[in-house]
Design a protein around this motif. Sequence first.
Motif, PDB file in Angstrom:
ATOM      1  N   HIS A 208       0.864  -1.183   0.000  1.00  0.00           N
ATOM      2  CA  HIS A 208       0.000   0.000   0.000  1.00  0.00           C
ATOM      3  C   HIS A 208       0.900   1.234   0.000  1.00  0.00           C
ATOM      4  O   HIS A 208       1.788   1.353   0.852  1.00  0.00           O
ATOM      5  CB  HIS A 208      -0.893  -0.040   1.245  1.00  0.00           C
ATOM      6  CG  HIS A 208      -1.980   0.997   1.256  1.00  0.00           C
ATOM      7  ND1 HIS A 208      -1.753   2.297   1.615  1.00  0.00           N
ATOM      8  CD2 HIS A 208      -3.297   0.917   0.938  1.00  0.00           C
ATOM      9  CE1 HIS A 208      -2.895   2.977   1.528  1.00  0.00           C
ATOM     10  NE2 HIS A 208      -3.841   2.167   1.121  1.00  0.00           N
ATOM     11  N   ALA A 209       0.665   2.149  -0.951  1.00  0.00           N
ATOM     12  CA  ALA A 209       1.593   3.273  -1.130  1.00  0.00           C
ATOM     13  C   ALA A 209       1.684   4.147   0.113  1.00  0.00           C
ATOM     14  O   ALA A 209       2.754   4.641   0.452  1.00  0.00           O
ATOM     15  CB  ALA A 209       1.160   4.102  -2.333  1.00  0.00           C
ATOM     16  N   ASP A 210       0.590   4.348   0.816  1.00  0.00           N
ATOM     17  CA  ASP A 210       0.587   5.261   1.972  1.00  0.00           C
ATOM     18  C   ASP A 210       0.928   4.527   3.270  1.00  0.00           C
ATOM     19  O   ASP A 210       1.699   5.018   4.090  1.00  0.00           O
ATOM     20  CB  ASP A 210      -0.811   5.902   2.064  1.00  0.00           C
ATOM     21  CG  ASP A 210      -0.935   6.894   3.207  1.00  0.00           C
ATOM     22  OD1 ASP A 210      -0.007   7.711   3.395  1.00  0.00           O
ATOM     23  OD2 ASP A 210      -1.955   6.859   3.922  1.00  0.00           O
ATOM     24  N   LEU A 211       0.368   3.356   3.462  1.00  0.00           N
ATOM     25  CA  LEU A 211       0.482   2.672   4.762  1.00  0.00           C
ATOM     26  C   LEU A 211       1.580   1.612   4.796  1.00  0.00           C
ATOM     27  O   LEU A 211       1.778   0.972   5.827  1.00  0.00           O
ATOM     28  CB  LEU A 211      -0.861   2.000   5.111  1.00  0.00           C
ATOM     29  CG  LEU A 211      -2.053   2.947   5.271  1.00  0.00           C
ATOM     30  CD1 LEU A 211      -3.365   2.166   5.348  1.00  0.00           C
ATOM     31  CD2 LEU A 211      -1.900   3.832   6.513  1.00  0.00           C
ATOM     32  N   GLY A 212       2.279   1.402   3.703  1.00  0.00           N
ATOM     33  CA  GLY A 212       3.272   0.315   3.645  1.00  0.00           C
ATOM     34  C   GLY A 212       2.594  -0.988   3.286  1.00  0.00           C
ATOM     35  O   GLY A 212       2.778  -1.543   2.218  1.00  0.00           O
ATOM     36  N   GLN A 213       1.745  -1.455   4.199  1.00  0.00           N
ATOM     37  CA  GLN A 213       0.887  -2.608   3.911  1.00  0.00           C
ATOM     38  C   GLN A 213      -0.543  -2.257   4.303  1.00  0.00           C
ATOM     39  O   GLN A 213      -0.756  -1.505   5.258  1.00  0.00           O
ATOM     40  CB  GLN A 213       1.311  -3.820   4.743  1.00  0.00           C
ATOM     41  CG  GLN A 213       2.580  -4.506   4.270  1.00  0.00           C
ATOM     42  CD  GLN A 213       2.835  -5.779   5.068  1.00  0.00           C
ATOM     43  OE1 GLN A 213       2.997  -5.737   6.286  1.00  0.00           O
ATOM     44  NE2 GLN A 213       2.881  -6.912   4.395  1.00  0.00           N
ATOM     45  N   ALA A 214      -1.491  -2.851   3.588  1.00  0.00           N
ATOM     46  CA  ALA A 214      -2.898  -2.697   3.964  1.00  0.00           C
ATOM     47  C   ALA A 214      -3.408  -4.049   4.437  1.00  0.00           C
ATOM     48  O   ALA A 214      -3.053  -5.089   3.859  1.00  0.00           O
ATOM     49  CB  ALA A 214      -3.712  -2.234   2.763  1.00  0.00           C
ATOM     50  N   VAL A 215      -4.218  -4.047   5.489  1.00  0.00           N
ATOM     51  CA  VAL A 215      -4.853  -5.280   5.941  1.00  0.00           C
ATOM     52  C   VAL A 215      -5.918  -5.648   4.911  1.00  0.00           C
ATOM     53  O   VAL A 215      -6.840  -4.866   4.654  1.00  0.00           O
ATOM     54  CB  VAL A 215      -5.499  -5.093   7.332  1.00  0.00           C
ATOM     55  CG1 VAL A 215      -6.264  -6.341   7.748  1.00  0.00           C
ATOM     56  CG2 VAL A 215      -4.442  -4.730   8.368  1.00  0.00           C
ATOM     57  N   THR A 216      -5.751  -6.811   4.300  1.00  0.00           N
ATOM     58  CA  THR A 216      -6.654  -7.239   3.229  1.00  0.00           C
ATOM     59  C   THR A 216      -7.274  -8.579   3.610  1.00  0.00           C
ATOM     60  O   THR A 216      -6.554  -9.516   3.960  1.00  0.00           O
ATOM     61  CB  THR A 216      -5.864  -7.353   1.903  1.00  0.00           C
ATOM     62  OG1 THR A 216      -5.339  -6.058   1.595  1.00  0.00           O
ATOM     63  CG2 THR A 216      -6.734  -7.830   0.760  1.00  0.00           C
ATOM     64  N   ALA A 217      -8.597  -8.646   3.557  1.00  0.00           N
ATOM     65  CA  ALA A 217      -9.295  -9.858   3.999  1.00  0.00           C
ATOM     66  C   ALA A 217      -9.988 -10.547   2.836  1.00  0.00           C
ATOM     67  O   ALA A 217     -10.580  -9.879   1.972  1.00  0.00           O
ATOM     68  CB  ALA A 217     -10.322  -9.498   5.069  1.00  0.00           C
ATOM     69  N   TYR A 218      -9.893 -11.853   2.804  1.00  0.00           N
ATOM     70  CA  TYR A 218     -10.645 -12.696   1.867  1.00  0.00           C
ATOM     71  C   TYR A 218     -11.665 -13.447   2.699  1.00  0.00           C
ATOM     72  O   TYR A 218     -11.290 -14.140   3.660  1.00  0.00           O
ATOM     73  CB  TYR A 218      -9.708 -13.670   1.141  1.00  0.00           C
ATOM     74  CG  TYR A 218      -8.808 -12.953   0.160  1.00  0.00           C
ATOM     75  CD1 TYR A 218      -7.671 -12.289   0.608  1.00  0.00           C
ATOM     76  CD2 TYR A 218      -9.127 -12.898  -1.191  1.00  0.00           C
ATOM     77  CE1 TYR A 218      -6.859 -11.603  -0.278  1.00  0.00           C
ATOM     78  CE2 TYR A 218      -8.312 -12.215  -2.083  1.00  0.00           C
ATOM     79  CZ  TYR A 218      -7.181 -11.564  -1.619  1.00  0.00           C
ATOM     80  OH  TYR A 218      -6.388 -10.879  -2.493  1.00  0.00           O
ATOM     81  N   VAL A 219     -12.940 -13.282   2.369  1.00  0.00           N
ATOM     82  CA  VAL A 219     -13.986 -13.769   3.256  1.00  0.00           C
ATOM     83  C   VAL A 219     -15.011 -14.578   2.467  1.00  0.00           C
ATOM     84  O   VAL A 219     -15.437 -14.177   1.392  1.00  0.00           O
ATOM     85  CB  VAL A 219     -14.681 -12.573   3.950  1.00  0.00           C
ATOM     86  CG1 VAL A 219     -15.775 -13.045   4.885  1.00  0.00           C
ATOM     87  CG2 VAL A 219     -13.667 -11.742   4.724  1.00  0.00           C
ATOM     88  N   VAL A 220     -15.380 -15.735   3.028  1.00  0.00           N
ATOM     89  CA  VAL A 220     -16.483 -16.531   2.479  1.00  0.00           C
ATOM     90  C   VAL A 220     -17.672 -16.313   3.414  1.00  0.00           C
ATOM     91  O   VAL A 220     -17.555 -16.513   4.633  1.00  0.00           O
ATOM     92  CB  VAL A 220     -16.113 -18.036   2.440  1.00  0.00           C
ATOM     93  CG1 VAL A 220     -17.270 -18.858   1.866  1.00  0.00           C
ATOM     94  CG2 VAL A 220     -14.830 -18.258   1.641  1.00  0.00           C
ATOM     95  N   VAL A 221     -18.793 -15.878   2.834  1.00  0.00           N
ATOM     96  CA  VAL A 221     -19.942 -15.563   3.691  1.00  0.00           C
ATOM     97  C   VAL A 221     -21.094 -16.534   3.439  1.00  0.00           C
ATOM     98  O   VAL A 221     -21.204 -17.147   2.379  1.00  0.00           O
ATOM     99  CB  VAL A 221     -20.427 -14.110   3.478  1.00  0.00           C
ATOM    100  CG1 VAL A 221     -19.403 -13.120   3.991  1.00  0.00           C
ATOM    101  CG2 VAL A 221     -20.762 -13.845   2.031  1.00  0.00           C
ATOM    102  N   SER A 222     -21.947 -16.652   4.464  1.00  0.00           N
ATOM    103  CA  SER A 222     -23.106 -17.534   4.331  1.00  0.00           C
ATOM    104  C   SER A 222     -24.387 -16.738   4.150  1.00  0.00           C
ATOM    105  O   SER A 222     -25.454 -17.291   3.933  1.00  0.00           O
ATOM    106  CB  SER A 222     -23.221 -18.413   5.580  1.00  0.00           C
ATOM    107  OG  SER A 222     -23.261 -17.589   6.713  1.00  0.00           O
ATOM    108  N   ALA A 223     -24.287 -15.402   4.262  1.00  0.00           N
ATOM    109  CA  ALA A 223     -25.458 -14.542   4.055  1.00  0.00           C
ATOM    110  C   ALA A 223     -24.949 -13.222   3.496  1.00  0.00           C
ATOM    111  O   ALA A 223     -23.779 -12.896   3.677  1.00  0.00           O
ATOM    112  CB  ALA A 223     -26.166 -14.300   5.391  1.00  0.00           C
ATOM    113  N   ALA A 224     -25.840 -12.480   2.836  1.00  0.00           N
ATOM    114  CA  ALA A 224     -25.405 -11.235   2.207  1.00  0.00           C
ATOM    115  C   ALA A 224     -24.901 -10.256   3.262  1.00  0.00           C
ATOM    116  O   ALA A 224     -25.542 -10.045   4.293  1.00  0.00           O
ATOM    117  CB  ALA A 224     -26.581 -10.615   1.448  1.00  0.00           C
TER     118      ALA A 224
END
Length: 443
Positions: A380-396
């Motif tokens: 991430h250009a500003d923060l160095g790294q960005a917390v990025t989540a990959y999520v599987v959901v069971s409801a919208a």
Amino acid sequence: MRLLAGTTGPGSTDRPDAVTVAGRTLSSEALLGAALAVAADVRGAATVAVDATPSLETVVAIVGGLLAGAAVVPVPSDAGHAERAHILSDSGAVLLDTVDVSRRSSISLPEPAPEDPALIMYTSGTTGAPKGVVHTHASLEAGVDAVADAWDWTAGDRLVHGLPLFHVHGLVLGVLGALRAGSPLVHTRKPEPERYAAAGGTLYFGVPTVWSRVCAQPAAARALSRARLLVSGSAALPVPVFDRLHALTGHAPVERYGMTETLITISSRADGPRRAGHVGFPVRGVETRVAAEDGAIGELWVRGPMLLRRYVHQTADLEDGWFRTGDIARKDPDGWHRIVGRASTDLIKSGGYRIGAGEVEDALLAHPAVREAAVIGTPHADLGQAVTAYVVVSAAVAERELEDFVARHLSVHKRPRVVHLVESLPRNAMGKVQKKRLGGPML
Ligand code: MCA
Ligand code: AMP
């Protein structure tokens, strides 16, 4: 007390501007009087928690707790309910809820012993909830004296920063360091370039994100040319930011490396050269070892008097005094150290904050719509790294709701900046998520 000798010790001169936070100032005498009033209230408590908002109240409360001989636990000001509850119950601290900086007391209190616990800071591991790192008066004194030596930091300085008051950078260096050196502190509440420019300091602290934002405002950057020393740390300073800061301010920044567990162990020096992409040499009292498999790059081990003494419920696991940092480093033949990366990708550094992938995954899994979650740090250009989540959901569920859920649960600075809703996570034959396959092309 010895730790704060330059400001509150016998023989220190009264400074009318000892501490300024967000425009409010206390003289050293007023700070001592107000802190003694807090100390009188909490005397006898072993562990005291302080809501570490960026305020004069926080400085007075922390100094008061230290004077009372308590171990002080700074609670992140943006902590959500689960993180806050964990810190309070794990440390067993009594929460100091109101602080009136206009009170004064002159009670006399015994000097704490060097190995009495002084500060407990909670920090993330790769998995599970944050652990409390216990520092004593002696480890903190060694830590701040070593950087004062490296940076020629004296009572003639005026320190300016706006970093959070619940981590080593903003609190140990940024408050206790100033009080021990006897140099006035100006805390700008937020580390914004215009506020740094307006504060007229000699010594400035920032994380790389702050220096990058300073560079994006050339007028503010140029105002810092009047300073003596700019110091960067908590994450790697990108070489282009180093170069741009140098060009705009005339100062090649001093870079230094540390951890919550070890305080600052490596730094370049005020009276020495600076080298972009490198963090310098071991500070006074520190030895380093690069446990290199190929002879050049390997895990960095450090040893010195400023290391933690233990965790709250655990020993520190030092081998003959050596702490294994988990960072991968290289020691050049001429002694310069360079931090190359981390051994585990499950510790993320975002804006200088250390964030465990596991704790963010656990927080996401506490949301009723989330079935599976995997968290990584992405460039991430500003923060160095960005917390990025990959999520599987069971409801919208909206991505934004998941970000806010983590902010409310853990803390605002640990929230994912990017959430990808995916059909499934890539797993190996054992069922373990293959994080290396995340972050590339979308699944
Ligand atoms: C945004 N906000 C939210 C949400 N989204 N609030 C609630 N829920 C949400 N979903 C609000 C925040 O509360 C905040 O409000 C504002 O939006 C901005 O938040 P954010 O975007 O997170 O801030 P930022 O501008 O990205 O922060 C960049 C930063 C910060 C200022 C550089 O990352 C920072 O202070 N970093 C320093 C970390 C540090 O000191 N690390 C040292 C660790 P408001 O602004 O009103 O509150 S010690 C260490 O590493 C060692 C030992 C060492 O070597 O130093
Ligand atoms: P924390 O415990 O929050 O202080 O985070 C410590 C971690 O920050 C270290 O283990 C490093 O990964 C990183 N870090 C601190 N200072 C630097 C630096 N100057 N360069 C690169 N990484 C750094």
